[in-house]
Design a protein around this motif. Sequence first.
Motif, short mmCIF file in Angstrom:
data_model
loop_
_atom_site.label_atom_id
_atom_site.label_comp_id
_atom_site.label_asym_id
_atom_site.label_seq_id
_atom_site.Cartn_x
_atom_site.Cartn_y
_atom_site.Cartn_z
N ARG A 1 27.28 35.39 46.14
CA ARG A 1 28.36 34.82 47.11
C ARG A 1 28.19 34.09 48.05
O ARG A 1 28.94 33.47 48.94
CB ARG A 1 29.45 35.93 47.26
N GLY B 1 38.94 37.03 47.71
CA GLY B 1 38.25 36.88 46.25
C GLY B 1 38.46 37.95 45.27
O GLY B 1 37.44 37.64 44.17
N GLU B 2 39.21 38.67 45.30
CA GLU B 2 39.19 39.89 44.27
C GLU B 2 40.25 39.47 43.30
O GLU B 2 41.27 38.63 43.44
CB GLU B 2 39.67 41.24 44.92
N GLU C 1 44.30 35.96 41.01
CA GLU C 1 43.14 35.95 42.29
C GLU C 1 44.22 36.58 43.34
O GLU C 1 45.35 36.23 43.77
CB GLU C 1 42.82 34.67 42.53
N SER D 1 29.95 36.39 39.73
CA SER D 1 30.24 37.45 39.66
C SER D 1 31.66 37.67 40.38
O SER D 1 31.80 36.96 41.40
CB SER D 1 29.25 38.58 40.40
N LYS D 2 32.40 38.72 40.01
CA LYS D 2 33.80 38.87 40.93
C LYS D 2 33.87 40.22 40.81
O LYS D 2 33.67 41.04 39.78
CB LYS D 2 34.83 37.93 40.37
#
Length: 302
Positions: free
Chosen positions: A155, A97-98, A93, A19-20
């Motif tokens: 994460r 991490g977004e 990126e 997931s991000k």
Amino acid sequence: MIDPLAEVVALLQPGAQFSKVVSGAGPWRVRRSEAGQPFYCVILDGSCRLAVDGHAPITLEQGDFALIPSAYGFAMSSLDLATSAELDTTPVELLHGEFRLGISNVPHDVLLLLGHCTFGSPDSALLVSLLPQLVHVRGEKRLTTIVQLVGEESRERRPARDGILARLLEVLLIEALRSTTGTAASPGLVRGLADNRLAAAIRQMHEHPTKPWTVAQLAKEAALSRSAFFERFNRAVGVAPMEYLLAWRMAMAKNLLRRSEGGIADIAQRVGYSSASTFSVAFTRHVGVPPTTYVREQTELQ
């Protein structure tokens, strides 16, 4: 009372892939068509557009949750998207991490939590066919909270991570599916369970899979005539009643065979067949190989 939806989700064996957090600004568009990659997203802020193949585009707003359980192509885009295909972009990126879509170094127009999960069951195609092609839920804070927990857990490398994720994803899928408006859902188990008459028959099939059901008996459970029940079931669930029952019995049988829970004769009785031979014939016709061959193949894969 047995819950058919919970049973299907449990047999799917959901697992987390990733997931991000993704933000978007200006015009942008991404298109995906990964086979076997169930996709979900939560709109944390702003709004965007989601277009799933075979469905009219929908606008996703803050707090919305969307789930695409199977291998359907889809595109997500900004609301002010131009028609040029040149706008198709790859997320860039950023820090922490977004990822960013569209224009960088400006405040975002939309903030999303996106993720893919996997279905570990060899029967996932069969089971997913019982679910809606698209789940869109608005105004359910519980879903947002569950998805955030999935993101945090995926994460971090804490003890029992995989077990926690599996259970969170089961809860996520059940919560999302039961929050779907039944009559608006595409044909599948969710829509069938939203119909009180059909739900009574579906629950009987799950509670008593060994009973030699007929369409007439199931229609009686639903308090409908045989013809009305058959047509209504077909329209809501997407398959005929006996086809659904066969698919469910075979899914149960494959699960029992994989887990080595009894011999062929015992498993045959547990899924509604009077003898090992009649079960073997039905299993071979449905799966393509005899039960003994299926067990051997599954053992070799482990």
